[in-house]
Design an enzyme around this catalytic site. Structure first.
Site, PDB file in Angstrom:
ATOM      1  N   GLY A   1       0.733  -1.325  -0.064  1.00 18.44           N
ATOM      2  CA  GLY A   1       0.027  -0.045  -0.018  1.00 18.44           C
ATOM      3  C   GLY A   1       0.916   1.227   0.046  1.00 18.44           C
ATOM      4  O   GLY A   1       0.450   2.155   0.919  1.00 18.44           O
TER       5      GLY A   1
ATOM      6  N   ILE B   1       0.929   7.387   4.076  1.00 19.45           N
ATOM      7  CA  ILE B   1       2.169   6.855   5.080  1.00 19.45           C
ATOM      8  C   ILE B   1       3.039   5.904   4.341  1.00 19.45           C
ATOM      9  O   ILE B   1       4.185   5.702   4.472  1.00 19.45           O
ATOM     10  CB  ILE B   1       1.418   6.114   6.341  1.00 19.45           C
ATOM     11  CG1 ILE B   1       0.834   7.341   7.171  1.00 19.45           C
ATOM     12  CG2 ILE B   1       2.383   5.330   7.062  1.00 19.45           C
ATOM     13  CD1 ILE B   1       0.019   6.804   8.444  1.00 19.45           C
ATOM     14  N   GLY B   2       2.376   4.743   3.651  1.00 18.02           N
ATOM     15  CA  GLY B   2       3.069   3.772   2.778  1.00 18.02           C
ATOM     16  C   GLY B   2       4.013   4.311   1.896  1.00 18.02           C
ATOM     17  O   GLY B   2       5.341   4.052   1.846  1.00 18.02           O
TER      18      GLY B   2
ATOM     19  N   TYR C   1     -12.537  -1.380  12.620  1.00 17.37           N
ATOM     20  CA  TYR C   1     -11.121  -0.765  12.233  1.00 17.37           C
ATOM     21  C   TYR C   1     -10.320  -1.006  13.465  1.00 17.37           C
ATOM     22  O   TYR C   1      -9.207  -1.737  13.628  1.00 17.37           O
ATOM     23  CB  TYR C   1     -11.198   0.673  11.852  1.00 17.37           C
ATOM     24  CG  TYR C   1      -9.879   1.167  11.956  1.00 17.37           C
ATOM     25  CD1 TYR C   1      -9.077   1.041  10.791  1.00 17.37           C
ATOM     26  CD2 TYR C   1      -9.200   1.938  12.872  1.00 17.37           C
ATOM     27  CE1 TYR C   1      -7.751   1.515  10.678  1.00 17.37           C
ATOM     28  CE2 TYR C   1      -8.199   2.691  12.846  1.00 17.37           C
ATOM     29  CZ  TYR C   1      -7.300   2.380  11.725  1.00 17.37           C
ATOM     30  OH  TYR C   1      -5.909   2.832  11.552  1.00 17.37           O
TER      31      TYR C   1
END
Length: 264
Positions: A14, A19-20, A154
């Protein structure tokens, strides 16, 4: 401290945005050969070009694979049989009332946020153990500890990641393979930035005001009192992936701005 990951291959799932992408860029700066992953070949190619432009002489490769499925993870491991560093970053979130979340959504969140990391760790960790060096990092969240009532499904997946990471670290006992989690806090990635801009428009505020108000209202224990940047999260991840982090193992490392109200 100079982190040098020359000669190491790092896979970041991802990593076409958010962030990835920041993690992929940070690992490239540290000298690792970085494999960018996403579902779309076009987005993967664009991310590779963008990182190459910002990090000259970086070693990059892109592999499009949908890690939310067993078949996608199998295809990714087939395309990249060996990795020294695995960052399980791919994930989704969505605020939704508990009573409106159907079974299928629970399953979808678990497949993407949890099983992608399970499958890829199963694919790459044996090689790490055989070579006696490796780093696996799960990108979790402060929501693993402070379960958000607005998206319990989540929070459940982020807690599960902590359990898996700790268990894998214990499997690697006595080796130079480490497995850790990073608890990210609210981060101003592309998707969140779009959400905040819409909040600002609706409330007649600046983007900065809307962002600060959101954190104060929804994460009142935050010591940072703002969203983190993707780069701030990536900095801790790059350290966890480094040779210098050899004594950091089985840990839930915090980059959540002090939201978790505990001294340990």
């Amino acid at each position: 401290m100079k982190i040098d990951l020359s000669g190491k291959t790092a896979l970041v799932t991802g990593s076409t945005a958010g962030i990835g992408n920041a993690i992929a860029k940070g690992l490239a700066v540290a000298g690792a050969e970085v494999v960018v992953n996403g579902r779309s070949q076009a987005k993967v190619d664009a991310a590779v070009v963008a990182i190459a432009k910002s990090v000259p002489d970086s070693k990059l490769r892109g592999i499009a694979a949908d890690v939310s499925t067993a078949a996608g993870c199998k295809a990714l491991v087939a395309a990249l049989p060996q990795a020294d560093i695995l960052v399980n970053n791919a994930g989704i979130y969505e605020p939704k009332d508990f009573f409106d979340i159907p079974d299928e959504e629970w399953g979808r969140f678990f497949e993407i946020n949890v099983m992608s990391g399970v499958r890829l760790s199963r694919g790459y960790m044996p090689g790490m153990l055989k070579r006696n060096w490796g780093r696996i990092v799960f990108i979790s969240s402060e929501s693993a500890i402070n379960i958000p009532t607005e998206m319990i499904h989540y929070g459940m997946t982020k807690t599960a990641q902590l359990s898996i990471a700790r268990g894998l670290a214990q499997l690697a006992r006595g080796t130079a393979v480490t497995v850790n989690s990073v608890l990210a806090g609210p981060t101003l990635s592309e998707g969140v930035e779009t959400f905040v801009k819409e909040l600002a428009r609706q409330n007649g505020q600046s983007v900065e005001e809307a962002a600060a108000n959101f954190v104060k209202q929804h994460r009142p224990t935050s010591l940072l009192q703002r969203f983190a940047t993707p780069e701030e999260i990536a900095n801790l991840v790059v350290y966890a992936c480094s040779k210098e982090a050899s004594a950091t193992n089985g840990a839930a490392l915090r980059a959540e701005g002090g939201i978790v109200n505990t001294i340990a």
